[in-house]
Design a protein around this motif. Structure first.
Motif: not given
Length: 904
Positions: A821-837
């Motif tokens: 999904i393209g998040t950083d598996p070494l960074d817990a702050s890099s999350r799979f979040d859906v941002v609505p606009v």
């Protein structure tokens, strides 16, 4: 006492001493702390004094009427002459050690009609009386040398080269009360082997006060409980005052006839120092009385090169706990091992290092050899700065690590015997040392923490087992056994007698002992012990000799235990029986059912016999109540040689603070159920030998072997396949990968040194490389282990995910999904979040991180419970280079809609 030697010039007239030193050549003359030629600073406490140097070469050392000078450098009427004779070196290593050693190097040797004549002794000297002191040290390790002046003969028994201490009758004789103006010295008479040697000569005018001497200072008990009393006793000569510190102080009034005694109470370990003094100075001697709780004696009985099959006591046990004797067991006779096993615990999976020095150092410091870096046996002449290796290099592409500790044991931290000695034990070393090589101080076990050393130095094998051959010659002669030279006493027996004598001394002095009985047997040369030669008619040559070495070792075990019984301390003595590595039996397949032998990567290289028991079972013993060892047990759990360091210290109640790799084995000794140390063992041998350049790791039933020069792995189940006949590596790739990674990480944690490529002078390291096994994904995170460990070193380096952890950053999203999904598996702050606009046209746009190649499903819900409505499926991720995907959802008539994006 003999006349005092090396007396201060200031304490007598300027012309009361004449000093003479012989030198084989001019070489050693310049080694004195010299003033102009011949004017030297003398040894010991004599201060600045002149020594007359006599230099002659080889045979025919004849000279007449050489004029002498007094010790202040002024001319004396005395002359010295010599008739024939030889000159030579005693072999003293004097460089950097001071003038005593220089003086004791060169000698004049004479016998039969050869002599030394001294004339012109001043008449006033003759009237007052004078002494003649002769210093003698030949180039022989054992020679009786006789000296005669005016019909009086005195003897030096030269038992070895000068070691720094002058001993009457050992390297010095004194003739007192001479009153002639001339005298002659003659040496060994006809029929006496060898010449008498004179290294140094002093003529000392008498009639003056002599320096004080301490003949003895001791305590009647050297280990007591808090508040108990001991009697200090002493013998002095020539002393006007006698004091003992830190208390009781001045004891001159208690000294009669040179002797005295006093009772003192001690509350803590104390070193008492006796000082005897007069106008010429003072001398002192010390004795330490240790205070502590009762401590058990410990006998560590270490056999050299003994495998689990080199005994009649079986070390194979079936599922029912019954011994399974082998054909090899039937060849040998070790009844004393069986007696010991019957009253204690026998370990069937005990491991040492593959060769001797690494094991011996591990016993001393509690560390795995991969950590202490003595990973090979130390050769007697190998330089600590490198050069030359100790094995047989079958792999020409590789060599040993550049900086493995060729010098041997690191003594910068307290060793096992040093820690025990500090707590009041007498640490006794008898037999093979091999802690280091000849270039470093740890060649001497005394400098490795032992209080007593008999027979130990840097050598790993004896020159001979026969007393008739003096146990070898030159570098490979076993030291300190001169009393047995020329006798029929086999080496194993001589060492046993010496151990029993040392133990008896400790018992008589009231101190607990740590007895390290380190036999040279069963190491080559395979010399037949004649005491048992008739017991093996079916074996011949080296095979028969090896069998007699085994039985002789076993008899030693019984003899020492019999001595403990005789001394009344058997129930207070814990016996630990162990070998230093696998078998080197000359018979083929001698380790069967184990595979391999000493130095090899198979079980036969490192699995060793180990037995632990009290020497005598006594339920009433306070020591055995604290450490009760049930009789006739076996233990199958894995244990290692470095476990004995913390185990012994904890049993003795002695604290330590250095890093160790071992675990306390007392729960195993007690027979308590359960696993009491991790069932893992790392063995690292980055050298050439019977097997070349390998690391092995045992985890539970499985053992993984890595060979560096081929970069290959082997996997065995050493419980179901003790002979290591079926390599499971191809059948169990995940286990290989997982254990290889554990091996790599343990090597890194221990600071392992790597074999090197033979590309001198660069000598590039050849580190472990992980196996290349396609499709293995141990943590099931969707990323192959070889992909996660990009540099193939088995470690989790910066930028790498952990192949053993599916969620490296702890954000509860598996590493593989994060990669997709393209998040950083070494960074817990890099999350799979859906941002609505909400767009300008009122439509709702969903944005989420993504990686090319992924696809997604979008669902909706009105209540966050029912997500069955699919808004869109198989939504492709944005193309290459894009880090996010956007999707515009159609409008909804519902009052409230929730959207969820799922990775397909």
């Amino acid at each position: 006492m003999a006349a005092v030697l090396w007396q201060p010039i200031s304490a007598r007239s300027a012309s009361s001493v004449i000093n003479v030193a012989w030198n084989h050549t001019s070489t050693t003359v310049t080694a004195f702390d010299s003033e102009p030629d011949g004017e030297v600073v003398s040894a010991g406490s004599n201060g600045s004094a002149y020594w007359n140097q006599i230099r002659q070469d080889e045979q025919g050392a004849t000279f007449a009427d050489l004029a002498m000078k007094y010790s202040d450098g002024s001319d004396a009427p005395v002359t010295v002459s010599a008739t024939s004779g030889y000159t030579g070196h005693s072999g003293v290593s004097w460089s950097g050690k001071g003038d005593d050693f220089v003086m004791m190097d060169g000698w004049y040797g004479f016998k039969d009609g050869e002599k030394v004549a001294v004339s012109g002794v001043p008449a006033e000297w003759a009237a007052d009386g004078y002494s003649v002191v002769i210093y003698g040290d030949s180039d022989a390790v054992s020679r009786t040398m006789r000296y005669t002046i005016n019909g009086v003969t005195k003897t030096i028994v030269d038992a070895g080269t000068f070691g720094g201490t002058f001993v009457d009758g050992g390297n010095r004789v004194v003739f007192d009360g001479l009153s002639q103006t001339s005298f002659e010295i003659t040496g060994n008479a006809d029929g006496t082997p060898g010449r008498s040697a004179i290294n140094g000569l002093q003529i000392i005018r008498g009639g003056q006060q002599q320096e004080p001497q301490v003949g003895a200072f001791d305590a009647d008990d050297l280990y007591v409980g808090e508040g108990e009393s001991v009697v200090l006793s002493w013998q002095v000569t020539g002393a006007d005052s006698v004091t003992i510190t830190p208390w009781p102080g001045d004891v001159s009034s208690l000294t009669e006839g040179g002797g005295g005694s006093v009772s003192v109470s001690v509350n803590q370990s104390t070193t008492f120092t006796l000082e005897a003094g007069n106008a010429l100075g003072s001398v002192s001697e010390s004795v330490t009385v240790h205070v502590g709780p009762e401590r058990p004696n410990i006998l560590l009985f270490l056999v050299d090169d003994m495998g689990t099959q080199d005994t009649s006591e079986p070390f194979q046990v079936n599922a029912q706990g019954e011994d399974v004797p082998t054909a090899q067991n039937a060849l040998y006779r070790t009844p004393q091992m069986t007696l010991l096993a019957n009253q204690g615990v026998k370990f069937t999976s005990a491991y040492a290092m593959p060769v001797c020095s690494p094991t011996r150092c591990s016993l001393m410091n509690g560390q795995n050899s991969v950590r202490h870096h003595v990973t090979n046996w130390t050769a007697p002449r190998v330089s600590p700065d490198g050069g030359g290796e100790t094995g047989q290099n079958h792999v020409t592409s590789h060599n040993s690590p550049r900086e493995w500790r060729r010098a041997g044991l690191d003594t910068s931290k307290p060793t096992l015997p040093a820690l025990l000695s500090g707590a009041g034990y007498r640490s006794i070393h008898v037999g093979k040392g091999h802690f280091g090589n000849a270039t470093d101080h740890n060649a001497d076990p005394l400098l490795c923490g032992f209080d007593v050393n008999i027979g130990g130095k840097q050598i790993g094998q004896p020159g001979s087992y026969f007393g008739t051959a003096n146990y070898g010659s030159g570098n490979f002669q076993v030291p300190h056994l001169e009393a047995y030279h020329g006798t029929n006493t086999f080496l194993t027996e001589a060492l046993t007698l010496e151990m029993n004598r040392a133990i008896e001394g400790a018992v008589n002095d009231g101190v607990p002992f740590f007895a390290y009985m380190s036999h040279y047997a069963l190491h080559a040369p395979f010399h037949e012990d004649p005491r048992f030669a008739g017991n093996y008619p079916s074996l011949s040559g080296s095979n028969g000799a090896y069998a007699t070495l085994i039985e002789g070792m076993d008899k030693s075990l019984g003899d020492i235990r019999a001595k403990l019984e005789q001394l009344g301390v058997a129930e207070e003595t814990l016996v630990i029986f162990l070998s230093d590595n696998g078998s080197d039996n000359p018979m083929a397949n001698a380790s069967a059912p184990l595979r391999g032998k000493k130095g090899q990567k198979w079980e036969g290289g490192s699995r060793v016999p180990m037995i632990v028991a009290w020497s005598k079972i006594d339920p009433n013993s306070s020591f055995q109540s604290r450490l009760s060892i049930p009789a006739n047990r076996h233990e199958d759990d894995l244990v290692a040689v470095f476990d004995l360091f913390p185990t012994i210290l904890n049993i003795a109640g002695v604290e330590y603070d250095q890093q160790v790799d071992g675990y306390d084995l007392q729960e195993y000794f007690k027979g308590n159920a359960g696993t009491h140390r991790p069932q893992e063992l790392l063995i690292h041998f980055p050298h050439d030998h019977n097997s070349d350049y390998y690391t092995l790791l045992r985890v539970g039933e499985y053992k993984l072997i890595y060979t560096y020069h081929t970069d290959t792995f082997e996997l065995y189940n050493v419980v179901s396949d003790i002979g290591e006949s079926v390599d499971l590596a191809a059948a169990e790739p995940e286990r290989v990968m997982e254990m290889a990674r554990k091996m790599a990480r343990q090597l890194a944690e221990h600071g392992a040194q790597w074999p090197t490529y033979e590309a001198s002078p660069t000598d590039i390291d050849d580190p472990l490389v992980m196996p290349q096994i396609a499709g293995v994904d141990v943590d099931r995170d969707g990323i192959a282990d070889n992909t996660e460990d990009a540099n193939q070193n088995g470690l989790v380096d910066p930028g790498e995910t952990d192949p053993d952890n599916d969620n490296s950053d702890g954000d509860n999203v598996p590493d593989g999904e994060e990669a997709r999904i393209g998040t950083d598996p070494l960074d817990a702050s890099s999350r799979f979040d859906v941002v609505p606009v909400v767009r300008g046209d009122g439509q709702l746009e969903l944005n989420w991180p993504s990686a090319a190649g992924a696809s997604f499903t979008i669902r909706s819900s009105g209540d966050l419970i029912d997500w069955s409505t699919v808004v869109a499926d198989s939504v492709p991720a944005a193309g290459d280079g894009a880090s996010a995907t956007t999707y515009v959802v159609a409008g909804s008539e519902a009052d409230r809609v929730f959207y969820r994006v799922e990775l397909d």
